[in-house]
Structures are given as C-alpha cells and as structure tokens.
Design a protein around this motif. Structure first.
Motif, PDB file in Angstrom:
ATOM      1  N   LYS A 117       0.810  -1.222   0.000  1.00 50.94           N
ATOM      2  CA  LYS A 117       0.000   0.000   0.000  1.00 50.94           C
ATOM      3  C   LYS A 117       0.845   1.274   0.000  1.00 50.94           C
ATOM      4  O   LYS A 117       0.302   2.379   0.046  1.00 50.94           O
ATOM      5  N   VAL A 132       1.560   4.993   3.725  1.00 49.81           N
ATOM      6  CA  VAL A 132       0.495   4.268   4.431  1.00 49.81           C
ATOM      7  C   VAL A 132       1.079   3.459   5.582  1.00 49.81           C
ATOM      8  O   VAL A 132       0.522   3.430   6.693  1.00 49.81           O
ATOM      9  N   LEU A 133       2.206   2.822   5.348  1.00 46.43           N
ATOM     10  CA  LEU A 133       2.847   2.021   6.394  1.00 46.43           C
ATOM     11  C   LEU A 133       3.295   2.899   7.564  1.00 46.43           C
ATOM     12  O   LEU A 133       3.076   2.562   8.733  1.00 46.43           O
ATOM     13  N   ASN A 181       2.110   5.840   8.463  1.00 50.33           N
ATOM     14  CA  ASN A 181       0.923   6.336   9.169  1.00 50.33           C
ATOM     15  C   ASN A 181       0.336   5.265  10.081  1.00 50.33           C
ATOM     16  O   ASN A 181      -0.111   5.551  11.196  1.00 50.33           O
ATOM     17  N   TYR A 182       0.334   4.025   9.611  1.00 52.01           N
ATOM     18  CA  TYR A 182      -0.164   2.906  10.419  1.00 52.01           C
ATOM     19  C   TYR A 182       0.681   2.738  11.685  1.00 52.01           C
ATOM     20  O   TYR A 182       0.148   2.581  12.795  1.00 52.01           O
ATOM     21  N   LYS A 184       0.128   5.968  14.048  1.00 49.20           N
ATOM     22  CA  LYS A 184      -1.211   6.043  14.636  1.00 49.20           C
ATOM     23  C   LYS A 184      -1.399   4.991  15.717  1.00 49.20           C
ATOM     24  O   LYS A 184      -1.967   5.271  16.786  1.00 49.20           O
ATOM     25  N   ASN A 185      -0.926   3.771  15.464  1.00 51.54           N
ATOM     26  CA  ASN A 185      -1.172   2.682  16.400  1.00 51.54           C
ATOM     27  C   ASN A 185      -0.167   2.609  17.546  1.00 51.54           C
ATOM     28  O   ASN A 185      -0.301   1.755  18.428  1.00 51.54           O
ATOM     29  N   LEU A 232       3.380  -4.387  15.910  1.00 54.11           N
ATOM     30  CA  LEU A 232       2.832  -3.664  14.760  1.00 54.11           C
ATOM     31  C   LEU A 232       3.471  -4.129  13.452  1.00 54.11           C
ATOM     32  O   LEU A 232       2.788  -4.270  12.432  1.00 54.11           O
ATOM     33  N   ALA A 272       1.083  -5.933  10.472  1.00 52.87           N
ATOM     34  CA  ALA A 272       0.717  -4.959   9.433  1.00 52.87           C
ATOM     35  C   ALA A 272      -0.404  -5.531   8.567  1.00 52.87           C
ATOM     36  O   ALA A 272      -0.346  -6.698   8.153  1.00 52.87           O
ATOM     37  N   PRO A 273      -1.453  -4.759   8.294  1.00 50.87           N
ATOM     38  CA  PRO A 273      -2.651  -5.298   7.643  1.00 50.87           C
ATOM     39  C   PRO A 273      -2.472  -5.725   6.190  1.00 50.87           C
ATOM     40  O   PRO A 273      -3.273  -6.518   5.685  1.00 50.87           O
TER      41      PRO A 273
END
Length: 264
Positions: A171, A175-176, A178-179, A182-183, A232, A236-237
C-alpha cells in the motif's frame, strides 16, 4: 503529537490568565491597551519555549536497510575501484586513496582484504563478490583531499548489500508509516521523549510477501514501546511486494525498522 497537545494546552492557559488579569486590572485602575498587549505577548513566547524544551524531540520512524549507503550484487560484479562502491558525493573531494581495507561482515563473521590504492585488488574483488544479500561491507581507507593535499585523512564507511529490486509495502511507504505512528500514539504519549534511545526491529520480508523472524535488536529504552513496535510490524494489515534478484526471481530481504530517537 505530544508537542502539539502541550502547545495547545499552554495557549489555552495563557489566554485564560491574560483575560483574568485584564478584568482585574480594569476594576482597579485603567491600564493602556498597548502595555497589556506587550506583557501578554512576552508571556506567551517564554512559556511556549519552555514547553518545547520540556517535551523533547518527536519519536523517529524509518524502515530501511541497515546502512544508508547500499549497493546491489549486480553493482558489485561491475565494481572496479573503491569509487564504484562509495557514494559520489563522498568521492568528489578525494584526490587519492591509500591503504584501503575492505571487510565483509557476514552474520558475525568478518573477512578482510587490504590494498594500497583505489583500484580493487584481485583478492578484494573476490571478497566483495562473496557478499550475499543482507551482508554488509566496511571500507576503511586513508586518503588525501583535493583541497588539503598535505593532510592524510581517514575514512570509514559501511555499505549494505541489497537485492536488485527491494521489497516494498503493497500500500506504499506513507500508508505504512501512518499505520505505525497512529497505532503507537497512545504508548508514545505515556513516555518521556527526552529519555528515548534509538530502537531497532529486524525483520525479513519472505518470498511470498509475509513478515518473518521479527525481533528487537536494540531497545528504545522503554520495553512497552519495544513490544508495541514489534507487534505492529508483525501485524501490518497488508502484505509486502517481495524483493527480486537480477533475474526477476522473488527472494527474501532483511529490513530494519528504526524508531525512538534518531541514531545510527
């Protein structure tokens, strides 16, 4: 984020104090508006500077190779001299190299070969060709600067060996990041940023784009944040696009997640 919360809180408190002070002063005696404004402005400035000094630096996040300078195996095969391995901006001011030692750092084993100039000796060439993906090279050399010809200076440089096509998050890098930010935000807010140390999580992106062998190599000084960052990375999603060699075949790649205070 923590710095911003402190600053917003400081502004709110400051405005309340100034408003209260203005009301009380009006009840006692008339004060010129210009004088009141000057006092309020100085108070805000000093308080915000104090808060910035207290909060400390923001946490640092980066995923990269172990060392900033990196070359792939294809570049090693075509390397003829030391200048083919080092960054161009490093070599620009160098007149000549002497006493060059190249070391191959392979999972705790160190092999080295020494030469007398910038052109790689046959032994040095064979050594760098032995380097595999995820290995690292250390270059040590004496050199003379074009602007300081009479001085003999020393250089030490570390280089990571990377695949021809490096692994990427499916992604995208933004995006990585920010993930991760944020978390980990709640955990970071409970810490003392000025006590953070450079932390490192090592992990491998497999041939099928999953994360394996993730572990803490260096603690940031807070075990709870270490644990959060490790979890995390593993959770990772999205999958990764695996690295590829010169033939376009998927291969594993070891990466480092740097966090906490910016360091080596």
């Amino acid at each position: 984020m923590k710095t911003m919360l402190f600053i917003i809180g400081a502004l709110s408190i400051t405005m309340s104090v100034v408003a209260l002070r203005s009301t009380n002063m009006e009840l006692c005696k008339k004060v010129p508006a210009e004088t009141t404004n000057q006092v309020a402005f100085k108070f805000n400035y000093d308080l915000l500077n104090l808060l910035k000094d207290h909060v400390g630096p923001e946490p640092f996040y980066r995923i990269d190779n172990r060392f900033v300078t990196a070359v792939n195996r294809q570049q090693l095969h075509t390397a003829y001299s030391l200048r083919d391995l080092l960054p161009t901006d490093v070599c620009t001011a160098i007149e000549s190299f002497q006493g060059v030692t190249i070391s191959l750092l392979d999972k705790g084993i160190e092999l080295r070969e020494t030469g007398f100039g910038e052109v790689l000796t046959p032994a040095q060439k064979q050594l760098v060709l032995r380097a595999d993906y995820a290995d690292n090279i250390r270059v040590e050399a004496n050199y003379t600067d074009k602007n300081k010809a009479d001085d003999h200076l020393n250089l030490v440089y570390y280089i990571s060996i990377t695949p021809e096509q490096q692994a990427t998050y499916s992604k995208g890098h933004v995006v990585l990041m920010n993930y991760l930010k944020k978390n980990s935000e709640d955990e970071v807010l409970r810490l003392h940023p000025d006590q953070l140390q450079p932390g490192k999580v090592l992990f491998t992106v497999t041939k099928v784009g999953t994360v394996a062998n993730a572990h803490i190599e260096e603690s940031c000084g807070f075990k709870t944040l270490d644990k959060t960052m490790l979890q995390l990375i593993m959770a990772a999603p999205e999958k990764w696009n695996p690295a590829q060699n010169a033939l376009g075949e998927p291969i594993e790649q070891e990466l480092v997640f740097f966090f906490g205070r910016e360091g080596c």
